[in-house]
Scaffold this active site. Structure first.
Site, PDB file in Angstrom:
ATOM      1  N   TYR A 161      -6.916   0.155  -1.606  1.00  0.00           N
ATOM      2  CA  TYR A 161      -7.577   0.981  -0.597  1.00  0.00           C
ATOM      3  C   TYR A 161      -7.493   0.358   0.797  1.00  0.00           C
ATOM      4  O   TYR A 161      -6.919   0.922   1.723  1.00  0.00           O
ATOM      5  CB  TYR A 161      -9.062   1.147  -0.939  1.00  0.00           C
ATOM      6  N   GLU A 194     -11.607  12.381   0.376  1.00  0.00           N
ATOM      7  CA  GLU A 194     -11.067  13.264  -0.675  1.00  0.00           C
ATOM      8  C   GLU A 194     -10.177  14.345  -0.071  1.00  0.00           C
ATOM      9  O   GLU A 194      -9.149  14.709  -0.640  1.00  0.00           O
ATOM     10  CB  GLU A 194     -12.193  13.872  -1.509  1.00  0.00           C
TER      11      GLU A 194
END
Ligand code: BES
Ligand code: ZN
Length: 610
Positions: free
Chosen positions: A400, A315
């Site tokens: 991803y 994050e």
């Protein structure tokens, strides 16, 4: 030296202060975004001012948003399940007067367009509205669903296209805006946002003001209201969470400041002032969400041994890839996530060493290969076609992990030094902009003209190209050797294994295990009692598949407490494999539904064919 943030704010106009002024100018992407009704070329929002009251009784937000706009003719906003009562327009410096608006028919995925006819000279548009109790972005928790059990809790999840369910705006990642907000809660309730959070504790009035001065895509506007407390970690980092979790969270994330420092050394100045993390109640539907200045995260990463902190590295990495340089449309989602996984790996390597980072990467590559085998070819491309589809359908491991593997392949070819300066240059060049895959491709060609890698094949073809780098992990090979021994019925050596090795072991176990084998595994390794949510979830899939009775209670407790889709989906899926299991899954889902976020409810209903 970088001036201190407060100084930087007042010296905003000095060139030495990042972000630079020209970078902060909102850009407009001209590529159409099929997931937004907005027509920014005609009229676009530059800045939004929210004034909202949080009504826990009725589970609605009520108030206004005032948009500062550029352009003329018609302003088209995205909405979803909003009740619009009035729209007012005002010219620069003038006063507001009612103006004409029309709410179009609602599409299941996109919601409904709100078209405002702009009187000439309009610079501001104010929408009076109320959200729906079933708004997709909002989860309302009863006090019983929190750790403190005293106050209710509310939080938002905007990505990919849910912000329109709590704010009428141009909800496209290609349209960046700044925002301010007045949030009115009850006396002594506390609110935080993806903005400056100057107030560190609740105030008697329950009213808060926020300011986000850097242009961000609307999916990053975020709000949480609940009984959370703040604990400082380092000079510019800290944790917000409910009091019972505060000590544990502060210990788990004691490296937060080091993470930011490591990321800065790799990719340049952290441009968002503070980096804080809000640990939410366990119903949070995802692992983490990179809301700028304030990452939202699941408490299921609190393992007691920092073994799951890579989620925070991830994050944090979005502060460069995603929040600074943003995917222009959801088809370009790999630009956000592929870069972020790559950067996450590099932060983990800087903090915990190459071995751990490669081991985590290798585990993810295994998962990618498994998932890829279930996807249709078109969904194995990095750039994916989402025409007529929910952008959530593009959220697989392909953007991803295949994305990160491609970047790793480039690194392997041109060398780390050259690739590091390429990425640094990329973040600087496109800072505070939203870009398309095509823009990435041409920048790559321009900056690394010698590159031989077939980038088009990676982006526009299915599967993993022959140029896929091999990610080797000695630590996982050790586990593979022990798995072979297990299959032959021989004793296994698990001494000094770390969490990722256990996870690899559990995922590598045969699907069919006898009650005796299950019992022995559980007695020896205490899986049912594991504090590590990843390990517990992997174990529970075996518990379901092998109908292992002693852990059924733990399974039901987990499904009732945790709302993270990553865990819920495979568990419900595993149950649904047999007719009896499916009946049980449906019953458990019906019982637990109220604890899950609307987004997770939709996803699990889909898994169970409801
Ligand atoms: N930005 C994503 C979360 C997201 C993606 C929400 C798409 C909605 C739509 C976030 O950065 C993320 O990837 N979270 C992962 C964890 C990460 C370590 C892979 C998650 O929540 O599992
Ligand atoms: Zn991410």
């Amino acid at each position: 030296m970088r001036p201190a943030p407060a100084l930087c704010l007042s010296l905003f106009l000095l060139a030495s202060c990042a972000p630079k002024l020209e970078e902060v100018k909102p850009n407009t992407v001209t590529t159409p975004d099929i997931h937004s009704y907005a027509r920014p070329a005609e009229a676009r929002v530059e800045h939004a001012e929210l004034d909202l009251r949080v009504d826990f009784e009725r589970r609605v937000l009520t108030g206004t948003v005032t948009h500062r706009i550029e352009g003329s003719g018609k302003l088209t906003l995205d909405t979803r399940e909003l009740a619009i009562s009035q729209v007012e327009c005002a010219p620069e410096g003038g006063s507001f007067a009612a103006c004409n608006f029309q709410l179009g028919p609602a599409d299941k995925i996109l919601g409904a367009p709100l078209e405002v006819t702009l009187p000439s000279g309009t610079r501001q548009v104010r929408v009076h509205y109320e959200t729906s109790p079933s708004a997709a972005a909002l989860q309302w928790l009863e006090p019983a669903q929190t750790a403190g059990k005293k106050q209710p809790f509310l939080y938002t999840q905007g990505q990919p296209i849910y912000t329109r369910s709590w704010i009428p705006l141009q909800d496209s990642p290609g349209i960046r805006i700044t925002y301010r907000a007045k949030i009115r809660t009850q006396p002594n309730f506390f609110a935080v946002m993806s903005a400056n959070n100057d107030q560190r504790t609740s105030v008697p009035t329950g009213n808060y003001s926020f300011d986000m001065t850097q242009p961000i895509p609307p999916y990053l506007i975020a709000l949480a209201v609940g009984e959370v407390q703040f604990r400082m970690i380092g000079g510019r980092t800290g944790i917000y969470t409910e009091k019972p979790l505060l000590d544990e969270a502060a210990r788990e994330f004691e490296d937060l400041d080091s993470m930011v420092n490591a990321a800065e050394r790799l990719y340049g100045t952290y441009r968002w002032d503070r980096y804080d993390v809000l640990i939410l109640p366990p119903g949070f539907p995802i692992g983490g969400m990179e809301n700028p200045r304030l990452t939202f995260a699941t408490p299921t990463i609190l393992a007691g041994d920092k073994s799951l902190v890579s989620l925070i590295s991830h994050e944090l990495a979005h502060s460069w890839s995603g929040n600074l340089v943003t995917n222009a449309t959801w088809s370009d989602f790999w630009l956000n996530e592929g870069f972020t996984v790559y950067v996450e790996r590099r932060i983990q390597e800087a903090l915990y060493g190459r071995q751990r980072s490669e081991m985590e990467f290798a585990i993810e590559v295994d998962e990618l290969k498994k998932e890829m085998a279930t996807l249709k070819e078109a969904d194995q491309h990095l750039f994916i076609d989402l025409k007529g589809r929910d952008p959530e359908e593009g959220v697989t491991l392909v953007p991803y992990i295949k994305g990160a593997l491609m970047l790793r392949a480039i690194e392997d070819e041109v060398g780390r030094d050259r690739f590091d300066s390429f990425i640094r240059g990329y973040f600087d060049k496109f800072a505070f902009q939203s870009i398309t895959t095509a823009a990435f491709e041409s920048y790559l060609k321009q900056q690394l003209p010698e590159l031989k890698l077939n980038v088009k094949e990676w982006i526009y073809q299915p599967g993993l190209p022959a140029s896929t780098p091999k990610i080797d992990s000695y630590l996982l090979q050790q586990v593979d050797e022990q798995l072979e021994r297990f299959e032959k019925g021989e004793a296994v050596d698990t001494r000094e294994w770390v969490a990722q090795q256990w996870l690899h072991f559990l995922r590598g176990l045969p699907a069919k295990l006898s009650t005796e084998q299950m019992g022995r595994l559980d007695r020896e390794y205490k899986f049912t009692a594991s504090r590590n949510s990843e390990i517990l979830c992997a174990w529970l899939t075996h518990v379901i598949a092998n109908n292992y009775q002693p852990a059924q209670g733990a399974l039901e407790e987990f499904l009732g407490r945790v709302g993270r889709q990553k865990f819920l989906k495979p568990l419900y899926q595993e149950m649904a494999k047999t007719p009896a299991g499916k009946t049980r899954a449906k019953a458990l889902f019906a019982k637990n539904k109220a604890n899950y976020h609307p987004i997770a409810v939709g996803a699990i209903a889909h898994v169970l064919g409801e």
